[in-house]
Design a protein around this motif. Structure first.
Motif, mmCIF file in Angstrom:
data_model
loop_
_atom_site.group_PDB
_atom_site.id
_atom_site.type_symbol
_atom_site.label_atom_id
_atom_site.label_comp_id
_atom_site.label_asym_id
_atom_site.label_seq_id
_atom_site.Cartn_x
_atom_site.Cartn_y
_atom_site.Cartn_z
ATOM 1 N N PRO B 26 10.477 -12.763 -24.054
ATOM 2 C CA PRO B 26 10.170 -12.345 -22.682
ATOM 3 C C PRO B 26 11.205 -12.906 -21.728
ATOM 4 C CG PRO B 26 8.687 -14.088 -23.405
ATOM 5 C CD PRO B 26 9.502 -13.702 -24.593
ATOM 6 N N PRO B 27 11.448 -12.220 -20.628
ATOM 7 C CA PRO B 27 12.382 -12.761 -19.650
ATOM 8 C C PRO B 27 11.894 -14.111 -19.157
ATOM 9 C CG PRO B 27 11.178 -10.870 -18.765
ATOM 10 C CD PRO B 27 10.859 -10.957 -20.204
ATOM 11 N N GLU B 30 8.778 -13.705 -15.009
ATOM 12 C CA GLU B 30 8.243 -12.363 -14.778
ATOM 13 C C GLU B 30 8.240 -12.061 -13.284
ATOM 14 O OE1 GLU B 30 7.388 -11.526 -18.768
ATOM 15 O OE2 GLU B 30 7.364 -10.263 -16.971
ATOM 16 N N PRO B 31 8.524 -10.813 -12.911
ATOM 17 C CA PRO B 31 8.424 -10.481 -11.488
ATOM 18 C C PRO B 31 6.975 -10.587 -11.027
ATOM 19 C CG PRO B 31 8.768 -8.503 -12.801
ATOM 20 C CD PRO B 31 8.917 -9.683 -13.730
ATOM 21 N N VAL B 32 6.762 -11.177 -9.882
ATOM 22 C CA VAL B 32 5.410 -11.340 -9.341
ATOM 23 C C VAL B 32 5.004 -10.073 -8.636
ATOM 24 C CG1 VAL B 32 3.977 -12.632 -7.718
ATOM 25 C CG2 VAL B 32 5.722 -13.807 -9.064
ATOM 26 N N SER B 33 3.920 -9.479 -9.097
ATOM 27 C CA SER B 33 3.437 -8.265 -8.420
ATOM 28 C C SER B 33 1.968 -8.079 -8.713
ATOM 29 C CB SER B 33 4.214 -7.041 -8.879
ATOM 30 O OG SER B 33 3.965 -6.808 -10.247
ATOM 31 N N PHE B 34 1.243 -7.550 -7.731
ATOM 32 C CA PHE B 34 -0.136 -7.163 -7.957
ATOM 33 C C PHE B 34 -0.137 -5.852 -8.717
ATOM 34 C CE2 PHE B 34 -0.853 -9.928 -4.264
ATOM 35 C CZ PHE B 34 -1.839 -10.716 -4.804
ATOM 36 N N PRO B 35 -1.292 -5.493 -9.332
ATOM 37 C CA PRO B 35 -1.358 -4.183 -9.962
ATOM 38 C C PRO B 35 -0.985 -3.107 -8.957
ATOM 39 C CG PRO B 35 -3.310 -5.459 -10.477
ATOM 40 C CD PRO B 35 -2.516 -6.252 -9.480
ATOM 41 N N ARG B 37 -0.747 -0.102 -6.595
ATOM 42 C CA ARG B 37 -1.720 0.797 -5.993
ATOM 43 C C ARG B 37 -1.383 2.215 -6.394
ATOM 44 N NH1 ARG B 37 -2.319 -1.550 0.128
ATOM 45 N NH2 ARG B 37 -3.217 -3.530 -0.434
ATOM 46 N N ARG B 38 -2.427 3.035 -6.457
ATOM 47 C CA ARG B 38 -2.173 4.417 -6.848
ATOM 48 C C ARG B 38 -1.327 5.121 -5.795
ATOM 49 N NH1 ARG B 38 -7.896 6.898 -7.329
ATOM 50 N NH2 ARG B 38 -6.712 8.726 -7.837
ATOM 51 N N ARG B 158 -5.788 2.696 3.304
ATOM 52 C CA ARG B 158 -5.198 3.161 2.054
ATOM 53 C C ARG B 158 -4.539 4.518 2.289
ATOM 54 N NH1 ARG B 158 -6.184 0.083 -2.903
ATOM 55 N NH2 ARG B 158 -6.422 -1.960 -1.936
#
Lengths: 60, 317
Positions: B26-27, B30-35, B37-38, B158
């Motif tokens: 694995p790198p 990891e890039p930090v990101s939330f799931p 959004r659609r 949204r």
């Protein structure tokens, strides 16, 4: 028992879901048949909703 | 000698295996990101449940016959934001403590915020999707003043696109008519009452008419409307309880709001019965119910006095 390794896409999704759970209290979905990871929901946080409610502008 | 040969061969075989079959590491970070959004598109329609429609028309009619009937009123709408449509599933009324007159309405947001917590116990996907407010005359369109506020506010929604309903009482009344009509795709009328629906997205220079559809379904907040006065009175302390205590649940009856907190043994739960004139604190232990009077002015203060008393008893038993 199947210990199939996750592919890269599955792994990224799981890591994102775990981060969302830890940092944003978002739910992680589980497959009821085999308890495997089944993605996340489009949950909205209380803070997001309440912030929008409290900033509803005056209407005329 | 033979052992050394075997050892060397094993090491070489092991190295070969690692080279041929190793998985990529694995790198390092990891890039930090939330799931994610659609992907939301521009709203094409708004879908109202039948009970949401009934709530709006019934309460609008009731408001017009009340002592404050000349004032503007309204509702915040909660619902599900789909890719190109919004399904409205709950209405949060402006409240008796709203600021309103013949030319403006500002909702009691504290009560609406608490109600949103209660309603979202059903479904955490529910979010605020729009606002309905009424006009005293026949202006079936949001005003310029509405636009100045809404164009900034929609960025919080949204899809950055919101639904805006305008209620007027200028419809053509046909004697004997029992059902609503939809003279245009974005207009609903029932007797003299009309609801005209628009949408406004971030960056838009004007509202656009929004076709309205109906489906069978609930207004998830409707049970709370009957106890809205109680919700308004206790909104702030109850909101604090929701934020501080896990597992708080509520239920609305005809004349009271019930709030339950789970407890550790020997008690199962603390139930608050919030009535119009008083608050009762009931401890449940099996079939036994014990009423406690913590003599507190605020609900959260009373809860913590009861919890402190229980903790003190545990400490001395």
């Amino acid at each position: 028992m199947d210990f199939r390794p996750l592919n890269d896409t599955e792994r990224q999704q799981l890591i994102s879901a775990l981060r969302g759970n830890a940092e944003g209290n978002r739910a992680i979905l589980m497959d009821r048949r085999d308890t495997s990871f089944a993605g996340t929901t489009d949950e909205v946080t209380d803070d997001e909703v309440i912030s929008a409610i409290k900033s509803v502008p005056c209407h005329y | 000698m033979f052992q050394a040969l075997v050892s060397t061969a094993s090491r070489l075989l092991s190295d070969l295996n690692r080279s041929l079959f190793r998985r990529p590491l694995p790198p390092a970070e990891e890039p930090v990101s939330f799931p994610e959004r659609r992907a939301y598109q521009r709203l094409q329609r708004v879908v109202l449940t039948d009970q949401v429609c009934r709530t709006i028309f019934e309460e609008y009619a009731g408001h017009r016959h009340s002592t404050r009937g000349e004032e503007e009123t309204g509702w915040v709408l909660l619902g599900l934001r789909e890719a190109d449509e919004t399904v409205v599933l709950a209405t949060l009324p402006a409240g008796a403590e709203r600021s309103a007159g013949v030319a403006h309405v500002r909702f009691n947001a504290g009560a609406q915020a608490l109600a949103s917590r209660i309603v979202r116990l059903w479904d955490r996907r529910l979010s605020i999707v729009g606002v309905v407010h009424t006009h005293p005359g026949s202006l079936r369109h949001p005003s310029d003043g509405d636009f100045q506020g809404d164009r900034l506010w929609v960025s919080q929604l949204r899809g950055r696109d919101g639904i805006f309903g305008i209620g007027t009482a200028d419809g053509e009344t046909i004697p004997g008519t029992l059902i609503a009509t939809q003279p245009r795709p974005h207009v609903q009328c029932l007797g003299e009452l009309c609801m005209t629906w628009f949408a406004l997205a971030e960056g838009d220079s004007k509202y656009r008419p929004m076709p309205v559809h109906m489906t069978l379904g609930p207004d998830l907040a409707r049970p709370l409307h009957g106890v809205w006065e109680i919700i308004e009175r206790h909104a702030d302390p109850l909101d604090r309880l929701f934020r501080q205590q896990a597992g708080v649940t509520t239920e609305a009856t005809n004349d009271a709001l019930l709030v339950q907190l789970p407890l550790a043994q020997p008690y199962q739960r603390l139930r608050l019965v919030l009535e119009r004139t008083r608050v009762r604190y009931l401890l449940h232990r099996g079939q036994d119910v014990i009423e406690v009077d913590p003599q507190a002015n605020q609900v959260d203060h009373g809860v913590y006095l009861v919890l402190a008393e229980l903790a003190g008893r545990h400490g001395t038993s």
